[in-house]
Design a protein around this motif. Structure first.
Motif, PDB file in Angstrom:
ATOM      1  N   GLY G  39       0.764  -1.120   0.029  1.00 27.03           N
ATOM      2  CA  GLY G  39      -0.193   0.069   0.062  1.00 27.03           C
ATOM      3  C   GLY G  39       0.701   1.206  -0.052  1.00 27.03           C
ATOM      4  N   GLY G  40       1.883   1.228   0.788  1.00 24.88           N
ATOM      5  CA  GLY G  40       2.749   2.397   0.881  1.00 24.88           C
ATOM      6  C   GLY G  40       3.348   2.482  -0.454  1.00 24.88           C
ATOM      7  N   ALA G  41       3.841   1.623  -1.036  1.00 24.69           N
ATOM      8  CA  ALA G  41       4.534   1.681  -2.489  1.00 24.69           C
ATOM      9  C   ALA G  41       3.480   2.259  -3.448  1.00 24.69           C
ATOM     10  CB  ALA G  41       4.575   0.196  -3.074  1.00 24.69           C
ATOM     11  N   VAL G  42       2.041   1.917  -3.523  1.00 19.21           N
ATOM     12  CA  VAL G  42       0.962   2.437  -4.345  1.00 19.21           C
ATOM     13  C   VAL G  42       0.844   3.622  -3.862  1.00 19.21           C
ATOM     14  CG1 VAL G  42      -1.360   2.307  -4.983  1.00 19.21           C
ATOM     15  CG2 VAL G  42      -0.022   0.325  -4.479  1.00 19.21           C
ATOM     16  N   MET G  43       0.970   4.384  -2.689  1.00 18.10           N
ATOM     17  CA  MET G  43       0.733   5.686  -2.457  1.00 18.10           C
ATOM     18  C   MET G  43       2.070   6.318  -2.845  1.00 18.10           C
ATOM     19  SD  MET G  43      -1.074   5.922   1.182  1.00 18.10           S
ATOM     20  CE  MET G  43      -0.387   4.576   2.193  1.00 18.10           C
ATOM     21  N   ALA G  44       3.105   5.908  -2.723  1.00 18.53           N
ATOM     22  CA  ALA G  44       4.406   6.800  -3.404  1.00 18.53           C
ATOM     23  C   ALA G  44       4.184   6.633  -4.718  1.00 18.53           C
ATOM     24  CB  ALA G  44       5.633   5.848  -2.634  1.00 18.53           C
ATOM     25  N   THR G  45       3.771   5.692  -5.489  1.00 18.72           N
ATOM     26  CA  THR G  45       3.262   6.005  -6.789  1.00 18.72           C
ATOM     27  C   THR G  45       2.767   7.096  -7.251  1.00 18.72           C
ATOM     28  OG1 THR G  45       3.567   3.484  -6.860  1.00 18.72           O
ATOM     29  CG2 THR G  45       2.786   4.772  -8.892  1.00 18.72           C
ATOM     30  N   GLY G  46       1.559   7.315  -6.530  1.00 16.02           N
ATOM     31  CA  GLY G  46       0.861   8.560  -6.432  1.00 16.02           C
ATOM     32  C   GLY G  46       1.811   9.936  -6.598  1.00 16.02           C
ATOM     33  N   ALA G  47       2.507   9.897  -5.691  1.00 15.97           N
ATOM     34  CA  ALA G  47       3.440  10.934  -5.629  1.00 15.97           C
ATOM     35  C   ALA G  47       4.424  10.924  -6.558  1.00 15.97           C
ATOM     36  CB  ALA G  47       4.520  10.582  -4.011  1.00 15.97           C
ATOM     37  N   ALA G  48       4.991   9.801  -6.916  1.00 20.02           N
ATOM     38  CA  ALA G  48       5.761   9.731  -8.242  1.00 20.02           C
ATOM     39  C   ALA G  48       5.181  10.209  -9.578  1.00 20.02           C
ATOM     40  CB  ALA G  48       6.080   8.215  -8.459  1.00 20.02           C
ATOM     41  N   LEU G  49       3.914   9.863  -9.515  1.00 21.11           N
ATOM     42  CA  LEU G  49       3.117  10.343 -10.804  1.00 21.11           C
ATOM     43  C   LEU G  49       3.169  11.841 -10.695  1.00 21.11           C
ATOM     44  CD1 LEU G  49       1.473   8.697 -12.740  1.00 21.11           C
ATOM     45  CD2 LEU G  49      -0.376   8.898 -11.386  1.00 21.11           C
ATOM     46  N   LEU G  50       2.804  12.386  -9.730  1.00 15.97           N
ATOM     47  CA  LEU G  50       3.007  13.912  -9.553  1.00 15.97           C
ATOM     48  C   LEU G  50       4.370  14.514  -9.984  1.00 15.97           C
ATOM     49  CD1 LEU G  50       1.097  15.111  -6.464  1.00 15.97           C
ATOM     50  CD2 LEU G  50       0.214  14.983  -8.835  1.00 15.97           C
ATOM     51  N   LEU G  51       5.218  13.742  -9.594  1.00 14.18           N
ATOM     52  CA  LEU G  51       6.687  14.008  -9.879  1.00 14.18           C
ATOM     53  C   LEU G  51       6.962  13.969 -11.247  1.00 14.18           C
ATOM     54  CD1 LEU G  51       8.800  12.712  -6.900  1.00 14.18           C
ATOM     55  CD2 LEU G  51       8.627  14.786  -7.560  1.00 14.18           C
ATOM     56  N   VAL G  52       6.382  13.202 -11.871  1.00 12.85           N
ATOM     57  CA  VAL G  52       6.856  12.881 -13.153  1.00 12.85           C
ATOM     58  C   VAL G  52       6.140  13.852 -14.289  1.00 12.85           C
ATOM     59  CG1 VAL G  52       5.298  10.958 -14.036  1.00 12.85           C
ATOM     60  CG2 VAL G  52       7.485  11.185 -14.802  1.00 12.85           C
ATOM     61  N   SER G  53       4.980  14.216 -13.731  1.00 14.23           N
ATOM     62  CA  SER G  53       4.028  15.006 -14.742  1.00 14.23           C
ATOM     63  C   SER G  53       4.315  16.657 -14.571  1.00 14.23           C
ATOM     64  CB  SER G  53       2.567  14.737 -14.210  1.00 14.23           C
ATOM     65  OG  SER G  53       2.455  15.372 -13.108  1.00 14.23           O
ATOM     66  N   ARG G  54       5.172  16.813 -13.653  1.00 11.91           N
ATOM     67  CA  ARG G  54       5.250  18.426 -13.411  1.00 11.91           C
ATOM     68  C   ARG G  54       6.807  18.840 -13.216  1.00 11.91           C
ATOM     69  NH1 ARG G  54       0.444  17.861 -11.741  1.00 11.91           N
ATOM     70  NH2 ARG G  54      -1.160  19.590 -11.488  1.00 11.91           N
TER      71      ARG G  54
END
Lengths: 84, 84, 113, 525, 176, 118, 155, 118, 94
Positions: G39-54
């Motif tokens: 679950g932590g990895a999935v949440m971190a993926t959300g953050a990674a998504l933001l990081l990659v898109s901006r």
């Protein structure tokens, strides 16, 4: 040869092929892509071996974040391997 | 052989075929396309396997997968576009 | 508390206390001998050393750099060192190779013995 | 209350440094003073717990602690059919010896580094990682579970590697850290593979349980190789010692002293695996692995010391000496292992040799730690480690010089310091095993003395240099840290038999008593 | 605040979707799960409020739009997609392609609208969004089979990319 | 023999993957490539761990409404989870080391990363 | 650098979804596949998504390094405190005294095949949450650090 | 019975389109056309195979009235939605990256996009 | 020379791994007593339906603490690598 074994044979073959690709590519970006494919297949193999917890972890950490980290590291260093 | 397992076996064979493009792909972009295809196929086979194993909760793995490999693809695409 | 001062080594024994006493005695003897000498002798009284009739240069007794300290030893073992030092290549692959090599060697030994 | 705390000492031993490590980043926001206070408190409490646990073990025998159970001592649940299922800490006399080493060193090092690293950036990470390294070492030496051992091995490796790379400005330190991390990871993966092989056959992870079930088939021998060789690498045995000088040189000096302890924890793991896990007298070919250790030891001793002589970097020189001294330990214990099956020889000199080896572990941790700390002190004031540039510091740094002398004389085996006591044990027993090896050991000792004479001469003797005119003594916390270790060195040199009686002999007995180790968990002899 | 509520509602709905079948409450959910859902919705709503929707826009709060979105996905969009695939099948089998990149005027004002339009274009016949003009929201679309006569025009209307249904107006009603 | 080999397919794959990974560690000159080899090795060990816990016709060790008869071994899966997280931690740290080394040395060729030698 | 508006909007859409799904995986760790790490990895993926898109500079304004570091330390402290709580409850370190004791997460579980309830398993959900927070913080901070390292190498 | 037929049909359609996508990847000349095949065909095929699972779950749900089949149904739908959106966006990202990389579409009759070179 | 030596090492290790692969029965673990205990008692002792989670967090919870610690260590290590040095923070080496 049960169907499950056949399926496993295909997947394991795919694993070996992608692993060879990871090693063989001179372009590190391609290596990273092959590594992502390797992780994908590995997670499917875990899934087949009835380990969904491990499959999720491998999916999340292996395929998503490790790829990202490798890509960032390639960006931080250089893309092509040295010539021998 | 249950129909689900047959489906997954065909999907696995398709993955191996897509790996040809992963191997050949003249550019990295082609390899990413192959990775994307493998990724979709893996998610599909995970969903089907959940029915094959009668394990309802395995679909979670597929959702995680669809999410996370997307991130990997985006990182690769961002690097490829020279934007990272 | 009863402290066992003697170290039993199986074949013999060693007592640091006795050694210290002996050391102290030896030191005392040396001090005694020294105090029996001429008290009016100063270190500057002796003749200056000279080299080939010239005065000793000012800094000759100074500091020897560390690299030169065991020059003779390293020179004597030159063949040994000329093999051993390049052996430490500093390449990570070689380090891994040595680890795996010893592992392979031990694998052969362990499976054949 | 005190009694219940004493009951939970093994858990506290790991929990306190971990808690401190996790708290340090938060305390670091409150400022330097708060962080320093927390570091001191954590180090003091950790070593207190360690010493108390060791005292308990030496007084009452093996201490068990079952994590997650309703009662900490119920190693085997009633309904489990006689198998331990949870993670068990099993601290016997040998483990307690290592706990003592780690506690004392970590206290001294924490004190020392408070002053030594005060000028650096990134101190939160540094101190957290220092405590994590201590945790890793303490966990490695007290766990009774194979996989848990692997986890602590990884903790200590990663923390060690990151700490080695602490000084990132030139890149050498990062290179050392990378090499260390790479080798440790390969080794740890090999250990994990071996654990998998053992688990597949015996379905157990507890060391005692696996030991009681071991059948010594060919797979078990492969697992033994996969376990033993990486651990031998981690303790720095020739020909896998290459990482040692690289990492010891580039790490901050206080960390180097801790890395010595960490490599000795790997040595402990090696001994534990050879003696306890595979120590079945009837079915195991002792001489082979005894000679493996003896050859590794002799090679390490000789190659290490000869490589040390031409070095001009003081820490690199000391690092090669660390390799060489590790050779003594391997030699001593290896002789014991080689004659393990021969009861007469074991009683006559085998146990003495092992006692020498184990005594040398604790002695080496202390004096080598002291030496690295003095080298760090010199570096702290002068900013160089090059022996050709150093010189004439004797008047400016008297305390450092005294401590260096103590350490140098101890490592060279000059009475009345502790190095002599353990080396005497090793010489006399090894001589009865093989005179050639004993002579080799003595030659190595002489060469050690020679090279430390060189270091002493280059650093402290000679006329004062102009470039070091402003050099003065190091701050008090550094002196205090060195003083702790120096006091131990003198103490162990003056009353060696006390240490041998109270700590080393029980440790040797614990090492050879495989049945006792198993019985402590599974019950019955 | 509007964005907080919208994000929270979205989170709650997603959580309900994920935990359906966990208990007997309302036929599907258990009480503990509903409680946890509310808490999660609050936390996620707070954390992600700046991202999920524009704080100034309240349009996302209208439930009719959500229903319409589902209707769009199941109806016109799905049929367009089916057509797309028959088209791709034809191209793959015959290998008859005539590719090119054209400019499509989207006419969308909001980010969500652009996203839906672009994804619809990507998943429908013979078209693939390659780029976007960040200022005018115009899309650059790679067409696998450029119809005759189009290559000379400066830009296309969004309606022309879809064959049967008027997807852009659907999207406008959902997202604008 | 052949049937036995066929039955042990996952283990054989592990052996081949380990060989490939070790080969990358020994022969490859690029540091990033070596680290990829290390990651491969980790994956191989993880696969090994999961494979030793598999039981024929077993199901995942999770109790749901479906009646379960035989379950695969849960311990190895727990161990593998731990190993995966440890693996990603190691990779991340070593990759950042590699980035710093590239910044300081200007190369990631391991044969040139040898300022510390002798 | 920014990615296109399309990717950005997708990332924004998926960010809450990632968080919800991650929390679902974390909270249901004792019932379904998953747990703290996943679950932590999935949440971190959300953050990674933001990081990659901006752009890195833009996103670090709302996704701060310090917050994530705090998350990590707090998660670990939660874990170890839960362990020590077991110690003071009379058991050993990490003793699962809550299981079957009633109250929050204390529902007993029937033996055999059953879907299970959310409020069971005692200490396990708490540890799951702790590890989830820790992994979210840890992986995000790793990404942030590495991206900052990339930024430094730029001219 | 009818349900079984429907499931079979869905699987057949799904497999056909998946195969088509993979063959398209192999056959088409450049990145963009391959992306066409990849995105549309494999997504569509995967949707249909998933639809088969959803139909199966629906059938079981009516048969047994067991809540977990509702879970299966809904999770499958969520997975399909996630897959569709991520695939479309991912395809766009790849296409744009290829474009910025300087790959021009093969056999193009028109090219209106001028991106600045990276 | 070097290549031949390395290849020999790899081949010997491969032989070892192959022996492991052949020696272990796939699908039929030799002993399962500890895992059978976990499977039988996960529900009454840990009250968790997911046996893997109950092993990870209850029976072997201490490993999990160690693993979380490893991740923490890695984060600190990465942070240490990319930290900003103080002006004049220099470290001599020659």
């Amino acid at each position: 040869m049960t169907p499950l074994l056949l399926l496993q044979a295909l997947l394991l073959l795919g694993l070996i092929v992608t692993a060879v690709l990871v090693i063989a590519f001179k372009d590190l970006l391609s290596s990273a892509i092959a590594f992502a494919a390797f992780s994908l297949l590995l997670a499917l193999e875990f899934y087949l071996l009835q380990a969904p917890d491990v499959a999720i972890a491998e999916a999340g950490i292996g395929a998503g974040l490790t790829t990202a980290i490798f890509i960032i590291a390639i960006r931080g260093t250089k893309r092509y391997e040295e010539k021998d | 052989m249950s129909i689900w397992l047959f489906t997954v076996t065909v999907l696995a064979a398709l993955m191996l075929l897509a790996m040809v493009r992963l191997f050949k792909g003249p550019t990295s972009a082609d390899r990413v396309v192959a990775l994307d295809a493998i990724n979709t196929l893996v998610v599909a086979s995970m969903i089907v396997l959940a029915a094959a194993f009668r394990q309802i909760l395995f679909v979670d793995v597929a959702i995680v997968y669809a999410l996370l490999s997307f991130v990997g693809t985006l990182y690769i695409a961002k690097y490829l576009g020279g934007e990272l | 508390m009863d402290i066992p001062w003697t170290l039993q080594t199986g074949a013999g024994a060693w007592n640091p206390l006795l050694w210290l006493v002996g050391f102290a005695v030896a030191f005392g003897v040396a001090w005694l001998v020294r105090s029996r000498g001429r008290p009016d002798n100063r270190s500057g009284d002796a003749l200056k050393p000279f080299i080939s009739g010239n005065e000793e240069p000012e800094n000759a007794g100074g500091h020897i750099p560390a690299s030169n300290l065991y020059w003779g030893f390293t020179e004597a073992m030159k063949t040994y060192y000329s093999r051993l030092v390049p052996f430490h290549t500093g390449i990570p692959s070689d380090y891994v190779a040595w680890l795996l090599g010893v592992m392979a060697l031990m694998l052969v030994i362990a499976l054949t013995v | 209350m005190m009694d219940s705390l004493a009951l939970h000492l093994p858990a506290l031993l790991v929990a306190i440094p971990l808690f401190t490590a996790f708290l340090i980043p938060l305390a670091g926001r409150a400022g330097d003073t708060a962080r320093s206070a927390l570091v001191l408190l954590g180090a003091a409490l950790t070593s207190l717990a360690g010493l108390a646990l060791a005292a308990r073990v030496f007084a009452r025998g093996t201490v068990l602690y079952v994590f997650g159970a309703a009662a900490p001592h119920a190693a085997i649940p009633m309904d489990s059919g006689g198998i331990p299922i949870r993670i068990i800490f099993q601290v016997d006399a040998l483990g307690a010896l290592m706990v003592v080493i780690a506690s004392l060193s970590s206290l001294a090092i924490a004190l020392y580094s408070l002053a030594a690293e005060s000028r650096q950036s990134g101190k939160d990470g540094f101190y957290s990682m220092l405590f994590l390294l201590v945790t890793g070492v303490l966990g490695m030496v007290s766990t009774g579970d194979l996989f848990n051992f692997f986890v602590f091995l990884e903790i200590s490796s990663l923390a060690g590697a990151a700490l080695v790379a602490y000084r990132i400005d030139k890149g050498e330190a990062v290179e050392g850290g990378l090499k260390y991390a790479l080798l440790s990871t390969v080794g740890a993966l090999s250990v994990l593979m071996a654990i998998g092989i053992l688990f597949a056959q015996y379905n157990a992870l507890n060391i005692a349980t696996v030991a009681s079930r071991l059948r010594f088939g060919s797979l078990d021998m492969i697992a033994l190789v996969l376990l033993a060789v990486p651990l031998a690498m981690k303790c720095g045995a020739v020909p896998m010692h290459f990482w040692t000088p690289d990492t010891y040189t580039t790490a901050p000096s206080s960390i180097t002293a801790l890395l010595v302890v960490s490599s000795q924890a790997s040595l402990y793991g090696l001994f534990r695996i050879l003696f306890t896990l595979y120590g079945d007298l009837l079915r195991f070919n002792w001489a082979v692995f005894g000679w493996f250790l003896v050859i590794l030891g002799a090679l390490s001793a000789f190659v290490g010391v000869t490589m040390a002589i031409p070095q001009k970097d003081v820490k690199r020189l000391m690092a090669y000496h660390a390799v060489s001294q590790t050779g003594y330990m391997l030699l001593g214990v290896g002789v014991g292992l080689a004659v393990f099956a021969d009861a007469g020889a074991l009683a006559a000199y085998g146990k003495t040799a092992m006692a020498g080896g184990l005594f040398h572990i604790i002695n080496h941790a202390m004096y080598k730690g002291l030496l690295f700390l003095t080298a760090g002190a010199v570096f702290y004031r002068t900013g160089t480690r090059n022996l050709n540039r150093l010189g004439g510091l004797g008047h400016a740094m008297p305390w450092t010089m005294v401590f260096f002398m103590i350490g140098a004389l101890a490592i060279a085996g000059i009475p009345p310091f502790n190095g002599f006591a353990s080396k005497l044990l090793i010489y006399e027993s090894v001589f009865r095993f093989s005179p050639f090896l004993a002579i080799l050991a003595m030659v190595v000792s002489i060469l050690t003395l020679a090279s430390f004479v060189k270091v002493f001469h280059s650093m402290f003797m000679g006329p004062p240099r102009a470039e070091f005119a402003g050099v003065r003594e190091v701050p008090a916390p550094m002196i205090a840290g060195m003083a702790i270790l120096a006091a131990f060195v003198i103490l162990a040199g003056l009353v060696p038999q006390v240490f041998v009686d109270r700590m080393i002999a029980p440790a040797v007995n614990a090492l050879v008593d495989r049945a006792g180790y198993i019985a402590a968990i599974l019950g019955g002899h | 605040m509007a964005s907080f509520i919208a994000t929270g509602c979205f989170s709650f709905v997603v959580y309900l979707l994920l935990t359906a079948g966990s208990g007997r409450l309302l036929g599907l959910w258990s009480g503990a799960d509903l409680l946890a859902g509310v808490m999660i919705a609050a936390v996620v709503g707070w954390v992600a409020r700046g991202f999920f929707c524009d704080p100034r826009r309240r349009a996302a709060l209208q439930p009719m739009r959500w229903v319409r979105a589902i209707g769009y996905a199941c109806g016109p969009f799905f049929l367009e997609m089916a057509k797309a695939n028959v088209d791709v099948a034809y191209r793959v089998i015959t290998g008859r392609i005539r590719p090119g990149i054209v400019r499509v005027r989207s006419g969308m004002q909001t980010d969500l609208g652009v996203l839906m339009l672009a994804n619809s274009i990507t998943l429908t016949p013979g078209t693939l969004t390659v780029g976007i003009d960040e200022d005018t929201n115009d899309l650059f679309v790679h067409m696998i089979n450029v119809p005759e006569g189009i290559e000379t025009r400066e830009s296309l209307e969004a309606r022309e990319v879809f064959s049967t249904f008027d997807c852009p107006s659907w999207i406008r009603r959902i997202a604008e | 023999m052949i049937t036995r080999l066929l039955l042990a397919m996952p283990f054989l794959t592990v052996a081949v993957l380990l060989l490939l990974a070790l080969g990358a560690l020994l022969f490859k000159r690029n540091l990033i490539k070596m680290l990829m080899g290390l990651s491969l090795m980790e994956s191989a060990v993880n696969l090994f761990l999961v494979a030793i816990g598999y039981r024929q016709d077993g199901v995942a060790p999770i109790f749901t409404n479906v009646p379960q008869t035989l379950m695969v071994l849960p311990t190895v899966q727990a161990l593998t989870l731990t190993a995966i997280v440890i693996g990603v931690a190691t990779s991340a740290m070593m990759l950042s080391f590699a980035m710093v080394i590239y910044k300081k040395y200007g190369t990631v060729d391991v044969r040139n990363i040898r300022k510390l030698n002798g | 650098m920014n990615m296109t508006k399309i990717v950005r909007t997708t990332a924004d859409l998926f960010y809450p979804f990632c968080l919800v799904f991650g929390l679902y995986v974390v909270l249901h760790g004792h019932l379904t596949p998953g747990g703290g790490f996943q679950g932590g990895a999935v949440m971190a993926t959300g953050a990674a998504l933001l990081l990659v898109s901006r752009r890195y500079e833009d996103i670090t304004r709302s996704l701060r390094q310090n917050t994530m570091k705090l998350c990590e330390a707090v998660g670990l402290l939660m874990f170890i405190t839960a362990g020590l709580a077991g110690l003071f409850a009379g058991g050993a370190f990490l003793y699962n005294g809550l299981a079957g004791a009633g109250g929050l997460f204390g529902e007993p579980v029937a033996f055999g095949a059953n879907p299970g309830g959310l409020n069971t398993a005692g200490l396990i959900p708490l540890l799951n949450i702790a590890v989830g927070i820790e992994v979210l913080g840890g992986l995000t901070v790793i990404l942030l650090y590495m991206l900052s390292g990339v930024k430094e190498t730029e001219p | 019975m009818i349900l079984n037929l429907l499931i079979g049909a869905a699987i057949a359609i799904g497999l056909f389109f998946n195969a088509l996508g993979v063959f398209g990847i192999l056959r088409f000349p450049d990145v963009y056309t391959r992306l066409h095949a990849d995105t549309k065909a494999t997504t569509f095929g995967s949707i249909f195979t998933s639809l088969a699972v959803a139909l199966y779950a629906l059938g079981r749900l009516f048969e047994t009235a067991d809540g977990q089949y509702a879970t299966l149904l809904l999770h499958t739908l969520v997975a399909v939605v996630v897959l569709a959106i991520t695939n479309a966006t991912g395809a766009h990202a790849i296409a744009r990256a290829a474009r910025r990389r300087g790959h021009s579409p093969a056999q193009a009759v028109v090219d209106k996009l001028e991106e600045p070179a990276p | 020379m070097r290549t031949a030596l390395f290849t020999a090492i790899l081949l010997i290790l491969l032989a070892g791994f192959l022996q492991v692969a052949v020696g272990l029965p796939f699908g039929k673990p030799a002993r399962t007593d500890m895992d059978d205990y976990f499977l039988a008692h996960a529900q009454d002792q840990a009250a968790a339906n997911n046996v893997v989670t109950s092993v990870v967090f209850d029976f072997r919870g201490f490993d999990t603490l160690g693993e979380a610690t490893v991740l923490f260590t890695a984060v600190l290590g990465v942070g240490m690598m990319f930290r900003k040095l103080k002006p004049g923070e220099e470290y001599e080496h020659d």
